[in-house]
Design a protein around this motif. Structure first.
Motif, PDB file in Angstrom:
ATOM      1  N   ILE A  51      24.843  84.316  94.383  1.00 14.63           N
ATOM      2  CA  ILE A  51      23.877  83.219  94.483  1.00 14.63           C
ATOM      3  C   ILE A  51      23.310  83.223  95.902  1.00 14.63           C
ATOM      4  N   ASN A  52      21.979  83.338  96.020  1.00 13.08           N
ATOM      5  CA  ASN A  52      21.295  83.239  97.304  1.00 13.08           C
ATOM      6  C   ASN A  52      20.777  81.809  97.459  1.00 13.08           C
ATOM      7  N   LEU A  53      21.028  81.225  98.614  1.00 11.43           N
ATOM      8  CA  LEU A  53      20.623  79.835  98.844  1.00 11.43           C
ATOM      9  C   LEU A  53      19.095  79.737  98.923  1.00 11.43           C
ATOM     10  N   ASN A 124      25.980  69.659 100.038  1.00  6.76           N
ATOM     11  CA  ASN A 124      24.991  70.712  99.811  1.00  6.76           C
ATOM     12  C   ASN A 124      25.130  71.719 100.959  1.00  6.76           C
ATOM     13  N   ILE A 125      25.534  72.930 100.608  1.00  5.20           N
ATOM     14  CA  ILE A 125      25.854  73.946 101.617  1.00  5.20           C
ATOM     15  C   ILE A 125      24.609  74.318 102.428  1.00  5.20           C
ATOM     16  N   ALA A 126      23.460  74.436 101.771  1.00  4.27           N
ATOM     17  CA  ALA A 126      22.239  74.830 102.481  1.00  4.27           C
ATOM     18  C   ALA A 126      21.869  73.788 103.526  1.00  4.27           C
ATOM     19  N   GLU A 127      21.984  72.517 103.172  1.00  2.00           N
ATOM     20  CA  GLU A 127      21.648  71.456 104.118  1.00  2.00           C
ATOM     21  C   GLU A 127      22.586  71.495 105.323  1.00  2.00           C
ATOM     22  N   SER A 128      23.896  71.777 105.073  1.00  5.03           N
ATOM     23  CA  SER A 128      24.863  71.834 106.180  1.00  5.03           C
ATOM     24  C   SER A 128      24.515  72.950 107.147  1.00  5.03           C
ATOM     25  N   LEU A 129      24.106  74.114 106.632  1.00  5.58           N
ATOM     26  CA  LEU A 129      23.743  75.252 107.482  1.00  5.58           C
ATOM     27  C   LEU A 129      22.525  74.906 108.351  1.00  5.58           C
ATOM     28  N   VAL A 130      21.520  74.281 107.734  1.00  3.40           N
ATOM     29  CA  VAL A 130      20.290  73.939 108.479  1.00  3.40           C
ATOM     30  C   VAL A 130      20.595  72.888 109.528  1.00  3.40           C
ATOM     31  N   ALA A 131      21.454  71.893 109.162  1.00  4.69           N
ATOM     32  CA  ALA A 131      21.772  70.813 110.093  1.00  4.69           C
ATOM     33  C   ALA A 131      22.503  71.335 111.320  1.00  4.69           C
ATOM     34  N   GLU A 132      23.268  72.441 111.196  1.00  2.43           N
ATOM     35  CA  GLU A 132      24.002  73.006 112.325  1.00  2.43           C
ATOM     36  C   GLU A 132      23.179  74.033 113.091  1.00  2.43           C
ATOM     37  N   GLY A 133      21.940  74.218 112.674  1.00  2.00           N
ATOM     38  CA  GLY A 133      21.077  75.159 113.367  1.00  2.00           C
ATOM     39  C   GLY A 133      21.429  76.597 113.117  1.00  2.00           C
ATOM     40  N   LEU A 134      22.108  76.884 111.999  1.00  2.49           N
ATOM     41  CA  LEU A 134      22.543  78.244 111.693  1.00  2.49           C
ATOM     42  C   LEU A 134      21.641  78.910 110.672  1.00  2.49           C
ATOM     43  N   ALA A 135      20.646  78.204 110.171  1.00  2.00           N
ATOM     44  CA  ALA A 135      19.687  78.776 109.228  1.00  2.00           C
ATOM     45  C   ALA A 135      18.341  78.093 109.427  1.00  2.00           C
TER      46      ALA A 135
END
Length: 910
Positions: A51-53, A124-135
């Motif tokens: 699965i790709n986010l 939501n994994i995608a939101e967590s990545l964006v919130a940490e500045g990693l995506a």
């Protein structure tokens, strides 16, 4: 347009509601925006799904150039790619997630949203990545009316404002190095860690026992093979496809589901041939032991030695899987499955050490059983098929045998049968002689594994097996460890020192060599010896350590039953209780350290004497146990009274040799007791032969009829079935029949074989000797052997007589005796025993005159003065007769008393 938007929103919500029913576990994080999920296993590894986010992008991880494709190049990590991957890994690996697929490309690539937990209420994994500045958010194609996409953009703006992750001023790059390409000597790298646990992340699982790990904090990527085990693998075919071995996929899933992308600790233990061996430790357990216990792997000998957690744990785990017959062991049959418990483990007494890897034990039932020590090989010479004396010629074979002999002989040991090696035929071994079935076991004494002790001293080596060969020692790992210590310390077979040489002279049957040793052994008194072999109850082979020689030793003072022998005329039947006597001697002295007293030697070069073991005289012990009788030659020994007492005790019990014994009147054995006065018990004998030394052979008249009957029957049988001329091959000591000058057959014994035309024989019933051709000899029929009727000719010599040394004078005396008594009946009385034969007095049957006294009175012989009190009267009578002959100057006294001077010219010497 608004209506269309509403319809799209409803359709999207309906799609989400349907997709959220897909609940699974996260298996692997490929990058900061891609995960592989796997459902619940049901009867095997479940299918995987990548699965790709949706709507986000994380940095790409490094990639190595594809081998064989020169156009491809190595690509490094993009900034913050590794941190994004690590953030996502820690979030989802091993946890339950649910996902929805929003889009699927024509190439099959799926994009969606992943939530922690069982429904959309989770993170939501995608939101967590964006919130940490990693995506970053893919803003192209964003629809303003999509609340999820709008939220991602808001979170990205907040991360930028807070300068998180890739929006910060610091760099976020990491360098991951493949150990295979960055370090020239991996072994030095492994040794530098000193087998200490290293933090790591499992990056890839090739099969159940081969993994790729990222070592922290140096970011080295290494391929690790689990020490001590091997799982089923995927075989690569010629066309590039892979064929899984049975349970290979299950083993891989077992390891993946527990370790893939998990934080673990690795102990790098060894690096043979550029292969790094290690053990992976997880907070929930040791994967190596778990794989074995669940039947996904088997133990591997070559890497077991480096396993630092204890090889016995691996063996125990494998044993558990075998007993439960799980997975790869579903068809397993234990090597001792067909044995009863009492046959698998028992206590026995060691009776003999056959060689450096086999012993003979005596069970509680009395049965003797040969046991081979499991999984070891004794010293041997490469390329040598046969050796004349392997015990002494093969280096360290003697030391190995001696180690076992001193440790085990006569002691009780614990035997645990490991396996039974089936018999091999000559066809199976390519013409090599067949081996019988062998029982292989672990033998312990006092908690010590004898095979392990032998290997640790470098006196044996460990057998290497095929990986699927389960017939091996239950302590195989200890044997390998012991061999490794012996090699490291340079012991025994692994020593670089000069090989010990044992120069042992075998003088058994070598008369001339035996004569050289005899005086020394006689003067030595009691000598130390080791019993190497037991031929019969009274015949043994001894190793003399101080003299470094092997001798054949005969027990003195006893007459032991003879065993069966393969004779030229057929198999000689064993005398009663001969086998029991042999077993008794074996159990008492075989391979034991003993003391021997050598008294004399026979014509064949065999030494005769007394053997003692722990203050027990073997001759006395045999007599005491009714397995032997006292021989008259014991009269001269200091053990004579002890032997008589032991024989009397055995006779009273009436067992074995004395079972049919009937006690005779005491006066009949009066000759064995010392009398104050001489006792005259004359019996009728028939003199058959007189020797040049004035000895004579006589037959008892009482048994004459038995001899005549035997000779008549024997000649009748020979007439009915004449022997084939030349079929008999004479050997010294053989009993046979010989054709005398009168054309009749008589019983005889072969004394010497010069050639087929010159065979010296002794007629055992008459005492005469003759040299014959072997064509006049034949095998003695068993029905007429010496067991049926003992030899009838007994050798005697005259008592109180000294034969002159001069040949002419001696010939005169012999001629006189021949004229007077040969082939005549006389009366014989035993006077005293001698070194060669009994000394007797002989009377003429009619006149009762003493034959010996007559020779003295005629001046043909001298008087041998005896000092025994009860013989004083006889000696006086003989001396008076001698004085009468001297006065009359008869024969040897015709020149006076030659003993008063040294008149050598007359042929006499005092």
């Amino acid at each position: 347009r608004s209506v269309c938007s509403s319809i799209q929103s409803v359709i999207r919500q309906a799609f989400y509601s349907q997709a959220l029913t897909l609940i699974c576990f996260s298996l692997q994080v490929l990058s900061g925006c891609a995960v592989i999920v796997r459902g619940q296993p049901r009867g095997g590894p479940p299918p995987e799904r990548q699965i790709n986010l949706s709507n986000i992008r994380a940095g790409a991880l490094a990639r190595r150039a594809i081998q064989g494709q020169p156009d491809t190049k190595d690509t490094p990590d993009e900034p913050w790619a590794f941190q994004a991957r690590e953030f996502l890994r820690k979030k989802v690996i091993g946890k339950e997630v649910c996902f929805t697929v929003e889009n699927k490309t024509p190439q099959g690539r799926e994009y969606g949203i992943v939530f922690l937990g069982k429904d959309t209420s989770g993170e939501n994994i995608a939101e967590s990545l964006v919130a940490e500045g990693l995506a970053t958010v893919r803003r192209e194609g964003i629809r303003g009316n999509n609340p999820d996409q709008v939220r991602l953009c808001d979170l990205e703006d907040q991360a930028k404002a807070a300068k998180k992750g890739q929006w910060s001023e610091g760099g976020g790059s990491h360098t991951i190095r493949d150990l295979k390409y960055t370090i020239e000597n991996p072994r030095n790298f492994v040794d530098s860690l000193h087998q200490k646990p290293v933090n790591a992340i499992i990056e890839h699982v090739r099969d159940g026992s081969m993994l790729r790990a990222l070592l922290l904090p140096d970011y080295y990527l290494v391929t690790v093979m689990l020490s001590g085990i091997k799982c089923p693998t995927f075989k690569r075919e010629a066309d590039g496809s892979e064929t899984p071995e049975p349970f290979a996929a299950e083993a891989k899933f077992f390891t993946e589901s527990r370790l893939l992308q998990r934080d673990v600790q690795i102990i790098l233990e060894s690096c043979p041939n550029q292969i790094i061996l290690g053990t992976i430790l997880h907070p929930n357990g040791n994967i190596t032991e778990l794989l074995l216990k669940e039947g996904f792997a088997r133990c591997v000998d070559w890497s077991m030695a480096v396993y630092t957690q204890g090889a016995e744990k691996l063996r125990a785990a494998e044993r558990s899987a075998k007993e439960r017959k799980v997975r790869i062991w579903k068809d397993y049959v234990a090597p001792t499955a067909n044995l009863d418990q009492k046959d698998r483990q028992f206590v026995a007494k060691v009776m003999q050490v056959v060689n450096a890897d086999a012993i003979v034990v005596k069970l509680n039932s009395g049965e003797h059983k040969t046991i081979h020590l499991s999984s070891i090989r004794p010293p041997r010479l490469e390329g040598e098929v046969r050796r004349f004396r392997p015990l002494y010629d093969i280096p360290y074979m003697f030391e190995a045998r001696e180690f076992l002999r001193k440790k085990l002989i006569g002691k009780k040991v614990n035997v645990t049968v490991d396996y039974i090696r089936a018999a091999t035929s000559a066809m199976e071994t390519g013409g090599v002689p067949a081996f019988p079935e062998r029982t292989c076991a672990t033998v312990t004494i006092g908690g010590i594994n004898i095979a392990e002790a032998l290997v640790s001293k470098g006196l044996a080596t460990v057998i290497r097996y095929r990986q699927d060969d389960d017939q091996r020692s239950s302590h195989y790992d200890e044997l390998l460890a012991a061999e490794a210590r012996a090699i490291k310390n340079g012991k025994g077979l692994h020593s670089k020192k000069e090989v010990p040489i044992h120069r042992v002279a075998d003088i058994s049957g070598e008369t001339q060599k035996a004569k050289q040793f005899l005086p020394f052994l006689q003067r030595a008194g009691r000598s130390e010896a080791v019993v190497e072999y037991v031929f019969s109850g009274s015949r043994l082979k001894l190793y003399m350590p101080k003299e470094t020689c092997l001798i054949t030793f005969l027990l003195a003072g006893i007459e032991c039953p003879r065993g069966s022998r393969n004779m030229p005329g057929g198999m000689q039947v064993a005398e009663p209780y001969s086998e029991e006597a042999t077993i008794f001697t074996k159990e008492l002295v075989l391979q034991r350290e003993v003391e021997v007293e050598v008294e004399s030697m026979d014509k064949a070069g065999n030494f005769i004497g007394w053997l003692h073991i722990e203050s027990v005289n073997l001759s006395v012990a045999l007599v005491e146990n009714a397995l032997s009788k006292v021989h008259f030659t014991a009269e001269r020994s200091s053990y004579y009274k002890t032997l008589l007492s032991a024989e009397e005790t055995a006779r009273q019990r009436k067992e074995k040799l004395w079972a049919n014994y009937e006690e005779k009147p005491k006066e009949e054995v009066a000759q064995f007791t010392e009398e104050k006065e001489r006792v005259a018990k004359y019996r009728a004998v028939y003199v058959t032969e007189i020797t040049d030394g004035l000895h004579f052979y006589a037959q008892d008249v009482e048994t004459g009829t038995k001899l005549e009957s035997l000779m008549e029957s024997m000649r009748g049988e020979i007439a009915a079935q004449p022997p084939v001329e030349g079929s008999f091959a004479p050997r010294r000591g053989d009993f046979c029949i010989a054709k005398f000058a009168d054309g009749e057959w008589y019983r005889a014994r072969v004394e010497k074989v010069e050639s087929p035309a010159k065979v010296h024989v002794f007629y055992i019933d008459y005492g005469n000797r003759e040299i014959l051709s072997s064509t006049r000899l034949a095998a003695l029929p068993p029905a007429f052997s010496t067991r049926t009727l003992p030899p009838q000719a007994t050798e005697y010599t005259f008592a109180f007589i000294q034969v002159p040394q001069d040949e002419d004078a001696r010939a005169d005396a012999v001629d006189s005796v021949v004229r007077d008594i040969q082939n005549k009946q006389c009366l014989l009385n035993m006077e005293y025993s001698g070194a060669v034969c009994p000394h007797v007095t002989l009377q003429f049957a009619d006149s009762k005159d003493d034959v010996g006294l007559g020779l003295v009175k005629e001046g043909l012989v001298m008087v041998d003065v005896r000092k025994e009190k009860h013989l004083h009267k006889m000696v006086t009578e003989y001396l008076n007769g001698q004085e009468s002959a001297k006065s009359a100057r008869l024969n040897i006294w015709r020149y006076g008393d030659f003993r008063d001077d040294d008149a050598d010219e007359f042929g006499y010497r005092r």
